[in-house]
Design a protein around this motif. Structure first.
Motif, PDB file in Angstrom:
ATOM      1  N   UNK A 152      46.195  34.983  35.484  1.00  0.00           N
ATOM      2  CA  UNK A 152      47.072  36.025  36.040  1.00  0.00           C
ATOM      3  C   UNK A 152      47.160  37.256  35.147  1.00  0.00           C
ATOM      4  N   UNK A 153      47.097  37.077  33.834  1.00  0.00           N
ATOM      5  CA  UNK A 153      47.272  38.190  32.897  1.00  0.00           C
ATOM      6  C   UNK A 153      46.195  39.266  33.043  1.00  0.00           C
ATOM      7  N   UNK A 154      44.986  38.864  33.384  1.00  0.00           N
ATOM      8  CA  UNK A 154      43.903  39.846  33.514  1.00  0.00           C
ATOM      9  C   UNK A 154      43.554  40.167  34.962  1.00  0.00           C
ATOM     10  N   UNK A 155      44.222  39.522  35.901  1.00  0.00           N
ATOM     11  CA  UNK A 155      43.962  39.754  37.327  1.00  0.00           C
ATOM     12  C   UNK A 155      44.473  41.136  37.745  1.00  0.00           C
TER      13      UNK A 155
ATOM     14  N   UNK B 280      36.358  41.954  39.214  1.00  0.00           N
ATOM     15  CA  UNK B 280      36.262  43.135  38.352  1.00  0.00           C
ATOM     16  C   UNK B 280      37.093  43.028  37.068  1.00  0.00           C
ATOM     17  N   UNK B 281      38.097  42.171  37.055  1.00  0.00           N
ATOM     18  CA  UNK B 281      38.939  42.026  35.869  1.00  0.00           C
ATOM     19  C   UNK B 281      38.560  40.852  34.995  1.00  0.00           C
ATOM     20  N   UNK B 282      37.455  40.176  35.315  1.00  0.00           N
ATOM     21  CA  UNK B 282      37.040  38.965  34.588  1.00  0.00           C
ATOM     22  C   UNK B 282      38.192  37.973  34.457  1.00  0.00           C
ATOM     23  N   UNK B 283      38.974  37.845  35.528  1.00  0.00           N
ATOM     24  CA  UNK B 283      40.144  36.972  35.529  1.00  0.00           C
ATOM     25  C   UNK B 283      39.821  35.561  36.006  1.00  0.00           C
TER      26      UNK B 283
END
Length: 86
Positions: free
Chosen positions: A31-34, A75-78
């Motif tokens: 979730x932090x990088x999503x 795109x966010x490598x999440x």
């Protein structure tokens, strides 16, 4: 017999059968990088990723084949693909 060009099966046909048992890798969502873009939901060939919150996505592992398309296109490598222990 003429050949059809393009997709001949409707998306999500795997939902008719639980296909998760032959998966080798499964997606882990962070979730932090999503970014909340929902690309993973749109591109999942089985339609088994569900949005549970603003940036919280959960795959239905009964149907996830572990193809990694969601992780590849995020795109966010999440999303990372983890090897499944059976």
């Amino acid at each position: 017999m003429p050949l059809n060009i393009g997709c001949t099966a409707r998306p999500g046909r795997g939902r008719d059968n639980k296909t998760g048992s032959w998966r080798v890798f499964y997606p882990i969502f962070t979730e932090e990088t999503c970014t909340g873009c929902e690309i993973c939901v749109l591109l999942c060939p089985e339609g088994c990723i569900e949005k549970k919150g603003e940036k919280k996505y959960v795959p239905d592992l009964d149907y996830c084949k572990g193809c990694g398309l969601c992780a590849e296109e995020c795109p966010g490598d999440a999303i990372t693909m983890e090897k499944e222990e059976k």
